[in-house]
Scaffold this motif. Structure first.
Motif, short mmCIF file in Angstrom:
data_model
loop_
_atom_site.label_atom_id
_atom_site.label_comp_id
_atom_site.label_asym_id
_atom_site.label_seq_id
_atom_site.Cartn_x
_atom_site.Cartn_y
_atom_site.Cartn_z
N UNK A 94 0.86 -1.18 0.07
CA UNK A 94 0.12 0.12 0.05
C UNK A 94 0.77 1.26 -0.10
N UNK A 95 2.06 1.23 0.69
CA UNK A 95 2.94 2.34 0.73
C UNK A 95 3.51 2.54 -0.56
N UNK A 96 3.93 1.64 -1.25
CA UNK A 96 4.52 1.56 -2.53
C UNK A 96 3.46 1.79 -3.74
N UNK A 97 2.38 1.76 -3.50
CA UNK A 97 1.18 1.94 -4.74
C UNK A 97 1.45 3.12 -5.28
N UNK A 98 1.18 2.78 -6.78
CA UNK A 98 1.36 4.08 -7.76
C UNK A 98 -0.13 4.62 -8.08
N UNK A 151 -10.41 2.87 4.83
CA UNK A 151 -10.31 3.89 3.58
C UNK A 151 -9.93 3.16 2.66
N UNK A 152 -9.42 2.09 2.35
CA UNK A 152 -9.21 1.19 1.37
C UNK A 152 -10.43 0.86 0.59
N UNK A 153 -11.16 0.25 1.52
CA UNK A 153 -12.88 0.00 1.18
C UNK A 153 -13.37 0.87 0.42
N UNK A 154 -13.28 2.35 1.01
CA UNK A 154 -13.96 3.45 0.45
C UNK A 154 -13.53 3.73 -0.73
N UNK A 155 -12.04 3.78 -0.89
CA UNK A 155 -11.44 4.10 -2.17
C UNK A 155 -11.63 3.31 -3.45
N UNK A 156 -11.92 1.94 -3.07
CA UNK A 156 -12.02 1.07 -4.18
C UNK A 156 -13.66 1.19 -4.61
N UNK A 157 -14.53 1.56 -3.54
CA UNK A 157 -15.81 1.68 -4.06
C UNK A 157 -16.12 2.85 -4.75
#
Length: 868
Positions: A94-98, A151-157
């Protein structure tokens, strides 16, 4: 204009819906219930759980994350380490995600449903670590990490999941099951954190998951849908149970449990419920995808899900009063135990999964996990037997079973307790010697001390193979009598699994009769993973795609056999598949490619020391060359493989090539295994064709058989014994016996018996075994067929054994499943009945005994009578 829930979800991002949390919370308590379902309107905040719902939530968390007491045990340390290690890796990703990624390396989320599903899976695995209460787990209770998951769930949604006008690309499974599995677990694990941080997100996701259930009805399960059956139905309903728990929705949980209970019903092919053929049959067969023998993959998934339901409903009123555990125990005894050999799941029940790198030991580990839990829900002798089976599989497996692969830390602890319990003897659930005829799925399994034999058949009821999603790319003959001879003491990854299908030619699988031609894979034919022609009704998962591309059935009904005690027969009429027949009838487009098969009538007779194989009428209607492979085996490049043999003139065989062999012995000194091959005379063909023996070194990539496999190159020695017929050759008759573990001395004895081929024609195939007092026959045509002292009203299968106690035992079956009655006559003496199954009528005649069996609606099962 009134907007539907689905339309609303496609227009409003999760962040906007979260802003509505406060007014919705105020209305939640007074919200009306749906009068039809008793369920609250979608979009309301989760209710506070109480009673059974609270217990369900606690159970689910314990199943997934363990408990403080369990996770502190040293035996569970490896599982806890695996959980925390995976979570930390995902956090680093997650830290390295682009841009456009939540996790590094998982991009293209708007086109790759696989990467999108993996993104949700990684969020679950991080959430799981925060709920795993081990003392040395730095992530346990870490609210900052839990908020990252939310937050990841929210972002993907907001970016990829919520807009349903853009979603639902690729494989339907990911949208209706795969993503929902991960999200539903997160909603339970982080229920309290979601309520405090993003209180509307759970309801938003559940509404979206309902919307993506497009093969259902009104956002719920549809028991009439071909997608909501067997293991898929168990997956969907388990997800919905957890969703109901997350929302505090009692009605949702109750409905999901009721839907899941339908998978416990034994399938009666003559009285189908909702038209469903997927599930367990009375003979232990398991079918998924309407016609695929699938105990080893989808069957293990169903077993795992149903046992998981037992665990999460434990102690609640949702758990049915019926003996749910008893039904599942019967699955294990009748369905799973016969297809596991020394801890290895057999290839014949794995569908396209046989081409995956996942080993048969890993498949069996799923069964061991379920049985360990099932034992905890059983009592008395049932619990002891199940625990003994766990120990038996563990002790007999030639590769260690890895409990860190279990879903639950609690199961890891239970497994450790079973292994440590000296009062529980390691014991198989079945005898050391037995034959199981899974005629409902066209499979036969034969067990003896030191070896097991598994046979894959097909018919107009059961598929010849399964190809799908780029997996099992070269499957064409896997249901045409392909067999697998498992030898004791060997690590089966060295003999079978993905490397067997990679190294061995798909045209020369052990046991297969095939035309000599080069076939192309589906991607080679069409440039995609399926035949794409919407105008003709072919889309990725359409019924036509399933019928003609993914898992086509054969076109002949004759596939079956009989069992008598621990002995058996099996028979098959080799046929074209339904795609070729439909193409010839003009029912398929011109650019659809269908391949024609060779022809043969084949029988297998399953005895104590040998498997006798007969083939007659072997030819090709198109005039092509034909090969019939007696056996193909693989070995490591460095293994010391030796071949010895004897010619029919009693001289020594000189090595690979074509020769008039009397017998041949294959031995692998490194694996300490051996197999003998005895070439038998048929009554009308005293000198059969000469077999060709080869021993080659082959190097190929595992990706050749499965596009999802890594491009791993393997090198193997491939040994084959093959009968070759040139183009246009007349029909051929073949007879041989496979003798597992044979010595040269043992093979020499076959020149003087005890085996004798009594008949080997397209109408009747039969053998006698003097030492066993056994006569066995398969007949393939109407009318009376004579084999020794036996007359059979065909088509039928029959076994007759005269015991030393003066009792003659007889077994009869209808291998076509189409006959109302079958009759056989024992000639020579008039015998009186001692006992007989229901449906068997015995008539004493002068110098003979006639046995008539009512086979109507018996689906190929054997009927037994004992005579004196």
């Amino acid at each position: 204009m009134e907007l539907s829930r689905r339309a609303l979800l496609s227009m409003v991002p999760a962040s906007a819906l979260l802003a509505l949390a406060d007014p919705l919370r105020a209305r939640a308590a007074a919200a009306p219930r749906d009068p039809a379902t008793g369920r609250g309107a979608r979009g309301h905040l989760p209710a506070q759980p109480g009673g059974d719902l609270a217990r369900l939530i606690d159970n689910t968390v314990a199943v997934l994350a363990g408990t403080a007491e369990v996770d502190a045990r040293p035996e569970v340390a490896g599982k806890v380490s695996a959980i925390t290690g995976a979570a930390q890796d995902h956090l680093d990703a997650m830290d390295a995600a682009g841009d456009g990624e939540l996790f590094q390396g998982l991009g293209d989320l708007d086109t790759s449903d696989r990467n999108l599903t993996k993104s949700f899976q990684y969020l679950y695995e991080v959430a799981l670590a925060t709920r795993t209460p081990a003392d040395d787990n730095p992530l346990h209770g870490n609210e900052a990490v839990q908020r990252r998951v939310i937050d990841g769930l929210t972002w993907l949604y907001d970016h990829y999941y919520g807009d349903q006008s853009k979603g639902y690309y690729g494989n339907w499974f990911n949208w209706e099951i795969g993503i929902s599995q991960q999200v539903s677990k997160v909603l339970v694990l982080l229920r309290d954190q979601l309520a405090a941080y993003r209180p509307e997100l759970a309801a938003t996701y559940v509404a979206a998951m309902d919307g993506y259930l497009r093969n259902g009805k009104d956002g719920d399960v549809d028991l009439d849908s071909r997608f909501h059956t067997g293991a898929n139905l168990a997956d969907i309903t388990t997800d919905r149970i957890m969703q109901g728990a997350a929302l505090g929705d009692d009605a949702r949980v109750s409905k999901a449990v009721a839907d899941q209970l339908t998978v416990l019903a034994t399938i009666d092919p003559y009285r189908l419920q909702h038209g469903v053929t997927d599930g367990f049959y009375a003979d232990g067969s398991f079918i998924q995808h309407a016609s695929v023998a699938y105990t080893g993959t989808y069957g293990t998934g169903l077993l795992s899900r149903v046992v998981q339901t037992l665990k999460i409903l434990d102690g609640t009123a949702y758990l049915p009063q019926d003996d749910m555990a008893g039904v599942v125990r019967r699955w294990v005894v009748d369905g799973f135990a016969p297809v596991i050999f020394e801890g290895w799941m057999m290839e014949v029940v794995k569908g396209r999964g046989m081409s995956r790198e996942k080993s048969g030991y890993r498949d069996a580990t799923t069964v061991v996990e379920a049985v360990s839990d099932l034992a905890a829900h059983s009592s008395g002798d049932d619990a002891t037997a199940l625990k003994g089976y766990v120990k038996f599989v563990r002790e007999s497996a030639r590769a260690p079973l890895d409990p860190t692969a279990f879903v639950s830390p609690v199961t890891v602890a239970r497994y450790a307790d079973i292994l440590a319990d000296d009062s529980i003897p390691a014991r198989d659930l079945r005898d050391a010697s037995y034959t199981t005829a899974f005629n409902a799925m066209d499979r036969t399994v034969h067990h003896r001390p030191g070896w097991s034999f598994a046979l894959a058949r097909s018919s107009d009821r059961i598929s010849k193979y399964e190809y799908m999603s780029g997996e099992n790319l070269k499957p064409w003959f896997q249901g045409d009598g392909a067999h697998y001879l498992y030898l004791s003491g060997q690590d089966q990854t060295h003999a079978f699994g993905v490397d067997y299908f990679t190294a061995v030619s798909p045209y020369r699988l052990a046991g297969v009769t095939a035309p000599v031609e080069t076939r192309k894979t589906i991607p080679e034919l069409y440039g995609t993973q399926w035949y794409d022609n919407p105008d003709a009704g072919f889309t990725a998962s359409s019924e036509k795609q399933n019928t003609y591309v993914y898992f086509p059935c054969g076109t002949d009904s004759h596939s079956g056999g009989a069992t008598l005690g621990s002995y058996g027969t099996a028979s098959l009429v080799l046929s074209d598949d339904v795609a070729y027949a439909a193409k010839q009838a003009g029912r398929l487009p011109d650019d659809f490619v269908a391949y024609r098969n060779a022809r043969a009538t084949k029988s297998w007779f399953l005895l104590d020391d040998e498997i006798v194989v007969l083939a007659s009428g072997v030819h090709d209607p198109a005039g092509r060359a034909v090969t019939t492979t007696v056996d193909s085996r693989i070995a490591a490049e460095s293994d010391a493989v030796s071949l010895t043999g004897c010619l029919r003139d009693a001289t020594r065989w000189r090595g690979p090539g074509t020769a008039p062999l009397a017998w041949l012995r294959y031995a692998n000194a490194d694996e300490k295994t051996a197999v003998g091959y005895v070439f038998l005379d048929s009554p009308d063909v005293p000198r059969g064709p000469r077999p060709t023996v080869t021993l080659d070194t082959v190097s190929r990539s595992r990706r050749d058989v499965n596009a999802a496999n890594p491009d791993t190159r393997i090198t193997k020695q491939v040994f084959s014994v093959v009968f070759e017929q040139p183009p246009g050759a007349p029909t051929t008759t073949l007879a041989c016996a496979l003798v597992p573990g044979a010595t040269e001395r043992q093979l020499r004895r076959y020149a003087h018996g005890p085996l004798r081929v009594l008949a080997n024609t397209p109408d009747v195939q039969a053998i006698g075994h003097a030492r066993l007092g056994l006569l066995a026959a398969n007949t393939f045509a109407p009318g009376t067929h004579i084999a020794g002292h036996l007359a059979v009203d065909g088509p039928a299968s029959a076994l007759v054994r005269r015991g030393g106690d003066g009792i003659t035992s007889v077994a009869v079956s209808d291998p076509t499943t189409e006959r109302d009655t079958v009759a056989i006559t024992l000639r020579g003496r008039s015998l009186r009945p001692v006992s007989a199954d229901d449906g068997v009528r015995i008539t004493r005649l002068p110098g003979a005994t006639r046995i008539e069996v009512t086979t109507r609606h018996s689906y190929g099962r054997s009927f037994v009578a004992r005579l004196r």
